[in-house]
Write a protein that holds these residues in place. Sequence first.
Motif: not given
Length: 245
Positions: A26-41
């Motif tokens: 991702x760092x080689x080609x940064x792009x927007x990511x979705x705001x959804x998604x939560x770590x399980x913790x």
Amino acid sequence: MTMAFSINRWVAWAPGLTEQDAWTRWFSEPHSLPAEGTPPLSEMSAMMRRRVERLGRFALQAAYECQGDSPSVPVIFASRFGDISRSVDLLRQLAHSVPLSPTSFSLSVHNAIGALYSIARGDTSAYTAIAAGEETVEAAFTEASALLADGARDVLVVLYDEPLPEPLGHASGQMDFPRAWACWLRSGDEAPGYSLTCHPAEDTRDAPSSDGLPEDLTVLRFLVSSGARLDHKVGTRCWRWQRHA
């Protein structure tokens, strides 16, 4: 003053990015990511996990995974804005004369996420919460370097932020999304992997493009890449990150 340190390991979390290889791509080609998604913790008990908002889950997941089974060490939680969504909700309630929840207020303060981590782990090590605007990452690593110089063998640094809620959303960057990353730092006296120094702003060459990344991710990209130097100009200062190994 030159602050030298090495990185024993690192972990980063964002929606769709949980592995180091994925972050490197991702760092080689940064792009927007979705705001959804939560770590399980899943490392935290369900009773305590219910008290943690989305941003806290990202920060705590990164902290748990980076620390792993290692012994207790000083921990630095650093965020430019912290869990500001809670504060905005409380202000809205005040504006409508709605009684405030003491629990919501206690969890809105800047050191709440670190406190939850300490309580959940039963850990009495030193915990620090830092917010320093555009220089939050540098302030966190400066604090970590001071702890290492004072005798700590290792220090865990956790950086985290998310897009600002309305009516503050206009201040969010073009590539802003919930994320957290953590580094396990060791003293660089014997084998410095990196150094951090502060210079007058005029003492710098043109800084490389950030590609629209927030300050914290610009630093993380440098730390996990092969770049030799990163200059971060803020006002009359220039923070210089350098790789030595």
